[in-house]
Write a protein that holds these residues in place. Structure first.
Motif, PDB file in Angstrom:
ATOM      1  N   ARG A 123       0.796  -1.223   0.000  1.00  9.05           N
ATOM      2  CA  ARG A 123       0.000   0.000   0.000  1.00  9.05           C
ATOM      3  C   ARG A 123       0.829   1.272   0.000  1.00  9.05           C
ATOM      4  O   ARG A 123       0.291   2.360   0.172  1.00  9.05           O
ATOM      5  N   CYS A 124       2.120   1.169  -0.166  1.00 10.31           N
ATOM      6  CA  CYS A 124       2.972   2.362  -0.182  1.00 10.31           C
ATOM      7  C   CYS A 124       2.374   3.420  -1.112  1.00 10.31           C
ATOM      8  O   CYS A 124       2.002   3.130  -2.243  1.00 10.31           O
ATOM      9  N   TRP A 125       2.284   4.659  -0.616  1.00  5.13           N
ATOM     10  CA  TRP A 125       1.570   5.666  -1.425  1.00  5.13           C
ATOM     11  C   TRP A 125       2.358   6.091  -2.657  1.00  5.13           C
ATOM     12  O   TRP A 125       1.782   6.622  -3.599  1.00  5.13           O
ATOM     13  N   TYR A 126       3.651   5.891  -2.695  1.00  2.00           N
ATOM     14  CA  TYR A 126       4.384   6.153  -3.946  1.00  2.00           C
ATOM     15  C   TYR A 126       3.981   5.110  -4.987  1.00  2.00           C
ATOM     16  O   TYR A 126       3.682   5.420  -6.139  1.00  2.00           O
ATOM     17  N   TYR A 127       3.971   3.861  -4.550  1.00  5.09           N
ATOM     18  CA  TYR A 127       3.619   2.740  -5.436  1.00  5.09           C
ATOM     19  C   TYR A 127       2.199   2.891  -5.965  1.00  5.09           C
ATOM     20  O   TYR A 127       1.917   2.647  -7.139  1.00  5.09           O
ATOM     21  N   GLN A 135       7.946   6.077 -10.449  1.00 10.53           N
ATOM     22  CA  GLN A 135       8.326   4.768 -10.987  1.00 10.53           C
ATOM     23  C   GLN A 135       9.434   4.167 -10.130  1.00 10.53           C
ATOM     24  O   GLN A 135      10.612   4.246 -10.456  1.00 10.53           O
ATOM     25  N   CYS A 136       8.996   3.590  -9.020  1.00  7.34           N
ATOM     26  CA  CYS A 136       9.957   2.993  -8.092  1.00  7.34           C
ATOM     27  C   CYS A 136      10.255   1.562  -8.526  1.00  7.34           C
ATOM     28  O   CYS A 136       9.667   1.047  -9.473  1.00  7.34           O
ATOM     29  N   VAL A 137      11.151   0.928  -7.780  1.00  4.75           N
ATOM     30  CA  VAL A 137      11.587  -0.412  -8.156  1.00  4.75           C
ATOM     31  C   VAL A 137      10.424  -1.410  -8.157  1.00  4.75           C
ATOM     32  O   VAL A 137      10.430  -2.387  -8.906  1.00  4.75           O
ATOM     33  N   LEU A 138       9.373  -1.137  -7.358  1.00  4.21           N
ATOM     34  CA  LEU A 138       8.255  -2.088  -7.300  1.00  4.21           C
ATOM     35  C   LEU A 138       7.263  -1.923  -8.448  1.00  4.21           C
ATOM     36  O   LEU A 138       6.527  -2.843  -8.768  1.00  4.21           O
ATOM     37  N   CYS A 144      13.964   3.857  -4.698  1.00  2.65           N
ATOM     38  CA  CYS A 144      12.852   3.939  -3.750  1.00  2.65           C
ATOM     39  C   CYS A 144      12.723   5.377  -3.261  1.00  2.65           C
ATOM     40  O   CYS A 144      13.474   5.810  -2.388  1.00  2.65           O
ATOM     41  N   PRO A 145      11.770   6.138  -3.825  1.00  2.00           N
ATOM     42  CA  PRO A 145      11.625   7.536  -3.409  1.00  2.00           C
ATOM     43  C   PRO A 145      11.242   7.703  -1.945  1.00  2.00           C
ATOM     44  O   PRO A 145      11.423   8.779  -1.373  1.00  2.00           O
ATOM     45  N   ALA A 146      10.747   6.638  -1.314  1.00  3.43           N
ATOM     46  CA  ALA A 146      10.334   6.755   0.093  1.00  3.43           C
ATOM     47  C   ALA A 146      11.532   6.968   1.020  1.00  3.43           C
ATOM     48  O   ALA A 146      11.380   7.544   2.094  1.00  3.43           O
ATOM     49  N   ASN A 161      14.846  -6.305  -1.885  1.00  2.00           N
ATOM     50  CA  ASN A 161      15.154  -5.842  -3.258  1.00  2.00           C
ATOM     51  C   ASN A 161      15.041  -4.321  -3.381  1.00  2.00           C
ATOM     52  O   ASN A 161      14.568  -3.807  -4.393  1.00  2.00           O
ATOM     53  N   GLY A 162      15.388  -3.611  -2.324  1.00  3.83           N
ATOM     54  CA  GLY A 162      15.358  -2.145  -2.380  1.00  3.83           C
ATOM     55  C   GLY A 162      14.015  -1.527  -2.031  1.00  3.83           C
ATOM     56  O   GLY A 162      13.870  -0.310  -2.018  1.00  3.83           O
ATOM     57  N   CYS A 163      13.007  -2.361  -1.737  1.00  3.85           N
ATOM     58  CA  CYS A 163      11.667  -1.842  -1.421  1.00  3.85           C
ATOM     59  C   CYS A 163      11.400  -1.965   0.078  1.00  3.85           C
ATOM     60  O   CYS A 163      11.544  -3.043   0.655  1.00  3.85           O
ATOM     61  N   TYR A 164      10.964  -0.859   0.688  1.00  2.00           N
ATOM     62  CA  TYR A 164      10.703  -0.820   2.132  1.00  2.00           C
ATOM     63  C   TYR A 164       9.215  -0.934   2.469  1.00  2.00           C
ATOM     64  O   TYR A 164       8.848  -0.808   3.634  1.00  2.00           O
ATOM     65  N   ALA A 165       8.360  -1.138   1.480  1.00  2.28           N
ATOM     66  CA  ALA A 165       6.921  -1.165   1.783  1.00  2.28           C
ATOM     67  C   ALA A 165       6.587  -2.374   2.652  1.00  2.28           C
ATOM     68  O   ALA A 165       7.029  -3.494   2.374  1.00  2.28           O
ATOM     69  N   VAL A 166       5.797  -2.150   3.705  1.00  2.00           N
ATOM     70  CA  VAL A 166       5.471  -3.240   4.630  1.00  2.00           C
ATOM     71  C   VAL A 166       4.411  -4.158   4.035  1.00  2.00           C
ATOM     72  O   VAL A 166       3.655  -3.767   3.147  1.00  2.00           O
TER      73      VAL A 166
HETATM   74  S1  SF4 Z   1       8.859   1.485  -0.408  1.00  2.00           S
HETATM   75 FE1  SF4 Z   1       8.711   0.086  -2.161  1.00  2.00          FE
HETATM   76  S2  SF4 Z   1       6.737   0.582  -3.063  1.00  2.00           S
HETATM   77 FE2  SF4 Z   1       7.303   2.322  -1.762  1.00  2.00          FE
HETATM   78  S3  SF4 Z   1       8.420   3.755  -3.073  1.00  2.00           S
HETATM   79 FE3  SF4 Z   1       9.942   2.421  -2.129  1.00  2.00          FE
HETATM   80  S4  SF4 Z   1      10.246   0.778  -3.651  1.00  2.00           S
HETATM   81 FE4  SF4 Z   1       8.303   1.786  -4.140  1.00  2.00          FE
END
Ligand code: SF4
Ligand SMILES: Cc1cc2nc3c(=O)[nH]c(=O)nc-3n(C[C@H](O)[C@H](O)[C@H](O)COP(=O)(O)OP(=O)(O)OC[C@H]3O[C@@H](n4cnc5c(N)ncnc54)[C@H](O)[C@@H]3O)c2cc1C
Length: 321
Positions: A123-127, A135-138, A144-146, A161-166
């Motif tokens: 549910r990351c709001w960037y994603y 356009q993040c890695v996910l 990851c702009p977050a 893989n570089g993504c911090y979304a829970v």
């Molecule tokens: S936490 Fe994951 S989904 Fe959120 S911006 Fe970073 S890479 Fe994208």
């Protein structure tokens, strides 16, 4: 929303065959409470949006809730509301019922399914931002702009893989705590091995959840679940915890403590279990288990540090509930 062809699956085998046939141009829909909003935002690059949506609601009898010699069996299409108020579930798996009851509101729970909950996207709001703005890695890009941006809801247990979304899905930690198994059309997984920190589940192409199996908890054990959220109703967890402790009173011989919504997957904490075994339950024991559960946590920055304290508090509350 981008238009798609809606296909009614008739059996599990039919759904699996259609998924395999259409590959990455297909997505499954169960209750649709997550998928429809996901598709409406067009948060993926156009080429990754589905051309086919395969409806599981038309598969007969996939919403059962029953107990047999192996324990509790839930069809993937069992709704959260039915699970929350099922006498079968309430009798031996009250933490599971509590977790289901704690999700969203009644309207969502009446159509949202357990299979959909285990597989719902991050549910990351960037994603999830409209028109694939970030356009993040996910979602098809890089980085990851977050991390440099707003990470107040992101993981305090590192990235995958570089993504911090829970993992935001409330049924996941409790199923791990209760040593459930997730059955798909291709395999059976221990719940603790079912979740992937990047793509939510470890399932591969053509795979779908068909059943959830939960063993009968050990005699004399105690189970608990606690969720902290910004709003008391209709909100995703900021942190949650699910526990199974044996026995409920006296010297603890076994414990499972699982954190939710603070890592990219549910986190089964061996350190918290170690802090509990050999002790009797008390406020101090619960506090020590909470401290152990978050000992390895590390905030990205000041704005998600609160999650560490919150997760610790959830463990304590679940243990003392
Ligand atoms: S936490 Fe994951 S989904 Fe959120 S911006 Fe970073 S890479 Fe994208
Ligand atoms: C207002 C609101 C509040 C919410 N609050 C919460 C909350 O507090 N906690 C929480 O956990 N969730 C919450 N949700 C999210 C969602 O409602 C739940 O996760 C719900 O259980 C999803 O189930 P569904 O059947 O609607 O899934 P769908 O939306 O149909 O599907 C979700 C995802 O799972 C996949 N999928 C569905 N079924 C299967 C299957 N059998 N096998 C493989 N993949 C499958 C779909 O392809 C899709 O990617 C909320 C949603 C809304 C709209």
């Amino acid at each position: 929303m981008k238009t798609f062809t809606h296909i009614n699956a008739t059996t599990i085998a039919d759904a699996g065959a259609k998924l395999t046939q259409y590959g990455s141009s297909a997505m499954l829909i169960a209750g649709g409470t997550d998928l429809i909003s996901f598709l409406k935002t067009r948060c993926l690059p156009d080429a990754q949006l589905p051309k086919y949506v395969i409806n599981l609601k038309t598969i007969p009898n996939l919403d059962y809730i029953k107990e047999d010699t192996g324990g509790l069996k839930l069809g993937a299409m069992a709704t959260l509301d039915k699970i929350a108020f099922s006498p079968v579930v309430l009798a031996k798996w009250p933490a599971l019922a509590a977790a289901a009851r704690g999700i969203a509101m009644w309207q969502v729970r009446c159509v949202g399914t357990i299979g959909g909950n285990l597989c719902a996207k991050k549910r990351c709001w960037y994603y999830r931002s409209t028109w694939n703005k970030f356009q993040c890695v996910l979602n098809g890009g890089t980085g990851c702009p977050a991390v440099a941006g707003n990470h107040r809801y992101e993981s305090v247990f590192g990235a995958t893989n570089g993504c911090y979304a829970v993992n935001p899905n409330d049924m996941a930690p409790v199923l791990v705590a209760l040593s459930a198994k997730i059955v798909t059309n291709k395999s059976t997984y221990d719940a603790e091995k079912f979740f992937d920190g990047f793509k939510v589940t470890v399932m591969g192409a053509g795979e779908l959840v068909t059943e959830i199996q939960v063993p009968v908890p050990p005699a004399g054990s105690k189970q608990g679940w606690y969720k902290a959220a910004e709003r008391q109703a209709i909100d995703f967890a900021s942190a949650s915890a699910a526990i199974l402790v044996t026995p409920a009173t006296g010297t603890i011989t076994a414990a499972r403590v699982v954190l939710g919504a603070v890592g990219t997957t549910p986190i089964l904490s061996a350190a918290a279990a170690t802090a509990l075994v050999g002790k009797t339950m008390s406020e101090a024991t619960a506090e020590a288990a909470g401290t152990a559960a978050v000992a390895a946590a590390k905030e990205i920055g000041p704005s998600n540090k609160y999650k560490i304290q919150m997760a610790k508090g959830c463990v304590k509350k679940a243990l003392l509930s």
